[in-house]
Every structure is written in C-alpha cells, then in structure tokens.
Design an enzyme around this catalytic site. Structure first.
Site, PDB file in Angstrom:
ATOM      1  N   GLN A   1       0.987  -1.104   0.073  1.00  0.00           N
ATOM      2  CA  GLN A   1      -0.109  -0.020   0.001  1.00  0.00           C
ATOM      3  C   GLN A   1       0.933   1.126   0.050  1.00  0.00           C
ATOM      4  O   GLN A   1       1.365   1.625   0.997  1.00  0.00           O
ATOM      5  CB  GLN A   1      -0.833  -0.031   1.168  1.00  0.00           C
ATOM      6  CG  GLN A   1      -1.706  -1.544   1.406  1.00  0.00           C
ATOM      7  CD  GLN A   1      -2.798  -1.456   0.223  1.00  0.00           C
ATOM      8  OE1 GLN A   1      -3.578  -0.468   0.120  1.00  0.00           O
ATOM      9  NE2 GLN A   1      -2.847  -2.392  -0.406  1.00  0.00           N
TER      10      GLN A   1
ATOM     11  N   ALA B   1     -11.594   2.831   4.046  1.00  0.00           N
ATOM     12  CA  ALA B   1     -10.773   1.994   3.373  1.00  0.00           C
ATOM     13  C   ALA B   1      -9.605   2.833   2.189  1.00  0.00           C
ATOM     14  O   ALA B   1     -10.016   3.816   2.039  1.00  0.00           O
ATOM     15  CB  ALA B   1     -11.536   0.854   2.429  1.00  0.00           C
ATOM     16  N   HIS B   2      -8.969   1.911   1.567  1.00  0.00           N
ATOM     17  CA  HIS B   2      -7.959   2.371   0.880  1.00  0.00           C
ATOM     18  C   HIS B   2      -8.770   3.155  -0.494  1.00  0.00           C
ATOM     19  O   HIS B   2      -9.479   2.724  -0.876  1.00  0.00           O
ATOM     20  CB  HIS B   2      -7.070   1.481   0.510  1.00  0.00           C
ATOM     21  CG  HIS B   2      -7.300   0.201   0.059  1.00  0.00           C
ATOM     22  ND1 HIS B   2      -6.380  -0.948  -0.421  1.00  0.00           N
ATOM     23  CD2 HIS B   2      -8.580  -0.400   0.207  1.00  0.00           C
ATOM     24  CE1 HIS B   2      -7.102  -1.760  -0.903  1.00  0.00           C
ATOM     25  NE2 HIS B   2      -8.361  -1.606  -0.467  1.00  0.00           N
ATOM     26  N   ASN B   3      -8.172   4.210  -0.815  1.00  0.00           N
ATOM     27  CA  ASN B   3      -8.479   4.955  -2.141  1.00  0.00           C
ATOM     28  C   ASN B   3      -9.838   5.572  -2.068  1.00  0.00           C
ATOM     29  O   ASN B   3     -10.387   5.863  -3.220  1.00  0.00           O
ATOM     30  CB  ASN B   3      -8.316   3.981  -3.324  1.00  0.00           C
ATOM     31  CG  ASN B   3      -6.757   3.735  -3.441  1.00  0.00           C
ATOM     32  OD1 ASN B   3      -6.226   2.657  -3.094  1.00  0.00           O
ATOM     33  ND2 ASN B   3      -6.074   4.886  -3.928  1.00  0.00           N
TER      34      ASN B   3
END
Lengths: 364, 364, 364
Positions: free
Chosen positions: A202, A243-245
C-alpha cells in the site's frame, strides 16, 4: 458539566462579536451555555426547535438564542439569528475557550532530529515524531501520539492523546483528531495465489484536508497506489472505517460506526448515517443522505434520502414476518398463480394484472 | 503517492526473480507500479480485469503485467503470469522495499530485565515490554506498543505503533499488526446472579498464527478457558471484533468491521464480508463466502455464498416496502385465504396450492 | 491456557469461602478451572446446561460445579449452587488471582505535580497523568494510558494499557477498562450554516459508575452540555460506541460492536445484542432485550425481546426473496386487487377481508 474555564461575557459583546441581533440589556453577564431546563440566570440557552417552546416559557435562563420566527416567543433577553443553533455553537466556543496550552516539546517526547516542528507547536508527553515529519504552527500533538516519518500535520490542528499517523500521510490545518484514531494504516489489499494471500503493498497515502474533525478510534487507510482523500470540512464521528482510495467530498458528515469500502467515492455535503455501510468501487453524488444502518451497494446518481434498514419489532411479530420473508418468493408465485386462476375464472385474460411479469430476479 | 524509496529494477530482473514470462526488452528500467491511467514510462502497470482493456490501449506505462489470455492484447513490454494480480503484488514489493530499520532498543523504551528480546529486533520509542515477554529475530515493535508479561512475538513480525498485546498471548512469525490493535483483552464473560453480573475470569490466551495481517483497531479477545485462535495466513481488515474462544481457520480473509461472537468456529479459506456478523457457538465450514453486512445465526455446513442484507432504496420506495414487510404475516394469511376461497369457488379442493402449509414459524 | 499463577485450594475451602454445598472430600486439591472435556484430576469443571450431561459422564475432572437439579447427575466430588455458573466464576477468580502489582509510579510515567495519585496506586511505564487528575487507592493505570487534566479514577480500578480518559471525566471504583478505550472524546455535535459545519463545543463530561467493565476499543463520548452516564454495574464489550449524553442504566450488559446515538436513554438490566444500533433521542425501559444486529428507532416502553435482523440464506434464495421484497408494495397491491375481484365474483362485498385497509405507510 465541567466548568473549569471561567469566562464571562456580556450579552452585548456576544451580539457584537457574532453579528447577532440583540434584544435586551447589553451588559447582562453570561457565564455559560445550558439547556432550557438546566439554565440559570447566568446562562444563555437556545431554542433549537419549535417543539421546545413550552420549555422556553418555563426556563430560568438569563438569556436565550432564537431564530427569527421565534423572536417574540419570549420576553427574555435574547440573541436572534437565522441560524440559531450555529449561533449557539459560536457562543459556547467563546464561553469555553479551552485551556491555554504551553508551546514546546515535552522532555519525554521523542522527536527525530530531522523532524521540522514549529516553535509555536506543542508536543505532549511521550509523543513520538518521526524523521522528516512536519508539525505546523500552534498545532498540538497530544500525549502518546505517534507521527510517522515524513508525515505532515498542518497549522492549528489538535491531535488528542494516542493518535497514530503513519508515514508520509498528511493532515491539514485546523483539524481536530480524537484519541485512538489511526490515519494511514495499510489498506486491505491482497492477491490470491494458490489459496493463499499475497500482500499488495500500500504505497499511497492518506490525505486529510483542512477543518476536518475525526472521532475516536476511527481508521483511515492509506491508498494502494493513489491516495485516500478526506476533503476539507468533512466531519467524521467515532469508529468509522475508511478503506484505501476512498474519497470523501468536502463538508460531508458521517455518523459513528459507518464504513466505506475500497475506492468508493462520496460526494460533497452528503450525510451518512451511523453504521451505514458503503460498498467499494461505487460513486455517491453530492447531497445524498444515507439513513443509519443502510447498506449502499450501487452508485447513487440522484441527491435525496436512501434507506435500507428494518427497525426492531417485538420478537413474536418479527419472527412471524421473518418466516414469511424467508418464503417470500413462494408467496409471490402463489399470488401470480391466483391471478392466473382468477383471470381464467372470470374470463378476463390477464386484464388488470400487468405486474405479473414483475417478479424477475432484479433487485432494483 | 509516497515515493521515498528509490528502487530501480529492470524488467528482466523482475521476470527472473518472480518467474514470469517476459515479452520485451530485458533492460527496461522500472521505478514504480501505477494504475493504467496514471502510469508513466518508468512505471509498470497491470490489467486486473478484462473490463479495463480500453485503458490498456491508452496507457502510457512503460510495461504491463497481464494474464495469459491477455498476452497479445498490447504491444507494450510485458510480464505474463497465470496470477497477474499476485505478480503485480510481488513486483510492487520489490520496488517498495520499505526503509531499512536499525535494530536495537530505543532508549525511551521500557524493557523488563526478564524479557527476552532478540538482538536483531527493533524496539521503538516509548514501547513497553513486560516481564518474561519474548521478541523474535528481526521483529519490529513500533513506538508506543505495549507487550504484556509472558507474551511472545515471533520472528520477522512488524507491530506498527500503539499496538497492545496482553500478557501470555502469542503472535507468530511474519505477521503485520496495525496500530490500535488489541490482542488478548478479556472476553465478555459474565455470570448473572441476582440481577448483577459476576465476571468470569478469562484465563485463556489469544494465539495468532504465522503470516497473519491484522488491520487497525481490530480487537481479538483471549479465551475464557481455552484459547482464541487465528490461523496461519489469516488476513483481517480494520475494526474487526473477534470474541473469546473463536477459531479462524487458515487463510481466511475478513473485511472491515466484521464481528465474531464467542466460540464461533470459522473454516479455512473462507471470505467474510465487511460488517458481517457471526453469532456465537456455531460452525462455518471451509470455503464459505459470507456477503458484506450479513448476519450468520446458524452453522453453515455447505461451502458457497451466503447473503442477508438489503441494499438501499430511495426513501419513499423503502418506506413503502418496509410498511408492507411489517404486515407480511397478514399478507401471507390473506393470500392463504384467497387460495381457499378460490378453491371453493372453482370446485377444486386446494389443488395446486400445497404451499399453503408453508407459513410456519421456521426461518430457514 | 496461561497457567502462570499457581494457586491451589481445597474443595472444602472453596465451598466455605463461597457458601456452596460440598459433596465429596474436603481436602481434594484443586489447581484450576477447565471445561468438562479438558479438565484433569486437579481441575474443577462445571455443568452450565443440561445439554452437556453426556460430557459430565465422560469428564476426567477432579470435581464439578452443578446446579441443584443436577446434584445427583454424577458421583464426582462436587459443589452445588443455585447459580452454578456464577459459582464457577467465583471459583475461577480464587484460583486465578492475578499477579500482585507493585504500587508506585514508574519512573518513565509523566505525572503532573498537581495530580493527586494515591500511594497505593500503580502508574505504569509511559503513562501520563494530567494536572489536577485524581487516581484512587489501589488503582492501576496501565502502560501508555493518558489521564486528562481534572479526570478522576476511583479506587481498585484497573486501566489496561493504552486507555485514554479525557479531561474532567470520571471513572468509578472497581472498574476494569480494556486497552484502546477512549472515554470522554467530543460528541459529534455540529450546527450547519451555509453548507458548512460549525463545531458545538462539548462541555459536558463522561461519567462511568462503579463496577463497570469496558471492552477494548470502546468509545464513550462526553456530553454536549450535560453528562454522558454509564451506570453502576454496566458491562460493555469491545468496540461499542456510546455517543454524547447517552444514559446506560445500571447492570445493563451490551455485546460487542453495538452503538448508541446521542441522548438515547437505556434502562437498567437491559441486554443489548452485538452490533445492535440504538437511535438517538429515544428511551428504552428497564428489562429490555434487543437482539443482535437489531436497530431500534423508536422508544420501547414494554420489557421483552425485540428483534430486527435477517439471518443469512444461501445466495440464490436470498436474492430471490430480496427481489420480491423490492417489489413488496406491488405484491401487496396485487393481493388487494385479487381480494376485490374475488369479492365481486362470489358476490360477497369485502366480507372476510377487513385487513384490506392495513396497507398504509405506517411502519409499526
């Protein structure tokens, strides 16, 4: 109520500083804000909604804050505003300015020599500031916070105790971050290979805009490749998962325990209810309200209110309906059959029941 | 994106190290991974799914990673693999190796003299290592972590900042544990007596296997008598709750905000969706997928996909359906009655409607 | 299982100390509690429910704890009690007394000179105690805890590692607070003004009663004006969210991941299931059980069990029912129409179908 801060202001000075209309004596001393029920003669209260008018008649408050429509609903000294609750918030902030905090680095804090820490900032006991991290002017890093290498915290930001900001992440100006918040942990990215999970590094960041508030124990992951972004003015309650993005648009407010799965894009000025869950890789346009406990599985392109939760029922009633739900497809087929038989009986070939075809497996 | 690590590798060396097929120049220099849209000539990108083929045509990436079926979908330099996303993960790991971390105990850390800390491990600032705790080779204990008495952390494990591991708990080798995680807190065990709750001591442990990743603010309770066990290769996202005496089988992946009640036993290679809730004292077999937001109340003995959530609808539509649901039992009874009346009418005694008996109070 | 504490007691002394009936030898040595399956001759086990009677026949336990109805279900040495599980809890507590903890302030802790810390209390490594904070007799403040200015922790309370208590908040006597808990963060209070959010200062406190246990990473916000209150004897599991101005009545137990929105008032001796969500500004009376995963949107004035969740179904079955649900209003209208047509057909004007009018948009 904690009343350690003894600030006294006159009604006149409040009106002046905040641009509110004053009806009553300018020199009335106000010490604190309070509810209509609990206010005493030194307190200023407020009428948030018409349903509380009966309380207004009985309040012992020294003064009240009202909207224009209610300006004559009392004879008490009062401040009148188009946004009475916002005015109340500002009055409370003036009366409760918080303790003055001494700038400086506590001797027990561990600050990397290559960190850039503004002289006007405050680094609390046992805080840890990593290499190349930046701490802005007048910013407070609370006790036990850990700021990773290369992370940047803006000006006038307050990190309460035990906040963690991972390496290279960014927090803007005038933010408030509560205890237990984790900014920039790895997103949940894995590739499957022969029944095992390979970690996808990540390498993006988490970027928090200006004027953002983040509630206790909320987690905001860093991006997989690009960044996770929380826009300016966003307000996040406790125990939210981002969460991511994910992108959260400006001035959107999110209540506690909500979750946003990877790469979801939320518009500006949305309101996301508590425990709402937003699936990944979808888009919600500006101005959407998602009710508490609602799961959003598809993109939403129209502003408005979206719901999807069942309120509690008494056990017996719920179990009956639940049992029926679990055979709902059967029930619908039985209705279809009845319609056909009735149509045959009364000689009308399917007249009046065009919905017979409705029962497909779409779920929209 | 954070690009502090400048690692440059040739396409040829990537292919060789990872056993991928190379189509294109061996000496092409690759600096970073990127999405098809954002990649430049120094970057390698990947085609994760056929739906992104149009992006492949337009990408400015220097090279791409593809599956075998897509090997001729571009003329770009490329690596071909049966598991292109896993290959991408490995390429990214090679290009983003992370900072080298100096072994040693930071002077501000508090390490009990009776702890056994490997010389090759790193104990961060203000970390606390209790009596008889063990820290393995090359393991990193981040700033502010607290490792309880008698706890054991394996080799090559990374605990990010502010992780708490309670006394006597075990974390395996090559694990990654994110900030705010709590391992080994007391399970929620209480006995009722005269309307009050007596605490049941939680004397078991929490045992985390090898190659486990645990997301930020996840909590894993210790067992009441036996142990709570998280198997090898399990991947847990953020804010997951694992109660006492739960068993999570090997290589199972759990998305954020899911919860497992006490003594639930989850099989291997399951996939548990975000915010799914698993009741206690039940068993889920290997290879089960539980959809996001789904509540599992009974054991599942067959692999497959299980669902139980309602996606959002526009408010009016939801409220209409909800109102109907709240009278669903009535509705079903009305259908039953219609069937009976119609049967009487057309002289067929209940023919064609054996489902009439279906409406019991089971919920399966 | 962690067996670091070697306490040995005789069956007779257990019976005496706890007021249980003893059947068997007084001098039988008991070292530990264990399940029926795992117990050996040094262990005492218990029969929690009749369904485990077959295990009782096979157990290798040296002694067992039973309820009166089961007193003759075995020939093993035994303790008999009306509340066998509570007796088991007490026996376990006697056999697992926990390590003796040295009173005193660890040299790495940072204690403000104006804090009042009892000599008999223990302040762990890297803990931070703010100005004017009070720590009671025999209380343990774990490593990395941060106690804000003016906060008060009672006697005999245990704060595990990395707990945060904000300024002016109060924790009672004999509480157990697990790692990652945040007490007294700001409530989520904001006023809207021109599409932006103005923070409403949260000047109330969070007040935790006596004998409260709080699970890992649970968050309890301070009040906006008045206080948030968690009553005596309340037991909170992990990752629970309690918003500003909530009141949780005495001896109520709440399972993990539940949430309480602002100003909700929960009665005494309630049981709130895991992941249940309670809306704000409502009241739940004493003695209510809310099932796991259930959302409460309106006040509950009658004790009893309330439900509102759907258990998982196999994917195909769920999707069929879900599709029907999404057209449930249509289906109900079709039934209504069928009833009307049938009534016309058989000449009975609406006889037997008074529920036709039921289909309004209420949701109760």
């Amino acid at each position: 109520m904690a009343r350690r801060h003894e600030t006294i202001l006159t009604l006149g000075s409040l009106a002046e500083q905040l641009g509110a209309e004053l009806i009553g004596p300018r020199d009335l001393a106000i010490r604190q804000v309070a509810t209509l029920e609990e206010a005493g003669p030194d307190d200023i209260s407020f009428l948030a909604s018409r349903q509380y008018r009966p309380l207004l008649a009985r309040t012992r408050a020294g003064a009240v804050i009202l909207g224009g429509v209610d300006r004559d609903a009392t004879q008490l000294p009062r401040l009148v505003s188009r946004h009475p609750y916002a005015l109340f918030a500002r009055v409370s902030a003036l009366l409760n300015p918080g303790d003055a905090i001494q700038p400086g680095v506590h001797p027990s804090a561990v600050v990397d020599p290559a960190a850039r820490v503004a002289d006007s900032s405050t680094i609390g006991p046992n805080a840890v500031i990593g290499k190349d991290a930046e701490i802005g002017e007048r910013t407070v890093v609370g006790p036990g916070c850990v700021i990773g290498c290369g992370a940047a915290i803006g000006d006038d930001t307050l990190l309460h105790a035990n906040v963690t900001v991972y390496h290279d992440c960014v927090v803007g100006d005038r933010c408030i971050v509560h205890s237990g918040v984790v900014i920039g942990g790895d997103g949940f990215g894995m590739a499957e290979e022969h029944g095992r999970w390979i970690k996808v590094p990540q390498i993006g960041r988490a970027i928090i805009g200006d004027d953002v508030e983040i509630g206790a124990n909320t987690t905001i992951d860093r991006g997989t490749l690009g960044d996770t972004i929380v826009g300016n003015g966003v307000k996040l309650d406790n125990q939210i998962q981002i969460a991511h993005n994910v992108l959260i648009g400006e001035h959107t407010a999110v209540a506690a325990c909500a979750g946003f799965a990877g790469s979801s894009r939320i518009g500006s000025r949305c309101r996301i209810g508590g425990a709402a869950m937003i699936h990944g890789h979808l888009e919600i346009c500006d101005g959407v309200t998602v009710a508490a406990g609602t799961m959003v599985r598809r993109s939403i392109a129209e502003p408005g209110v979206y719901d999807g939760f069942f309120p509690a029922l008494p056990h017996r009633k719920w179990m009956r309906n639940l049992a029926r739900f679990n055979h709902l497809d059967d029930l619908a087929q039985r209705v279809q059959e009845l319609e056909a038989r009735l149509a045959a009986l009364d000689g009308q070939a399917a007249s009046g029941s065009p919905e017979v075809s409705v029962g497909g497996l779409d779920d929209s």
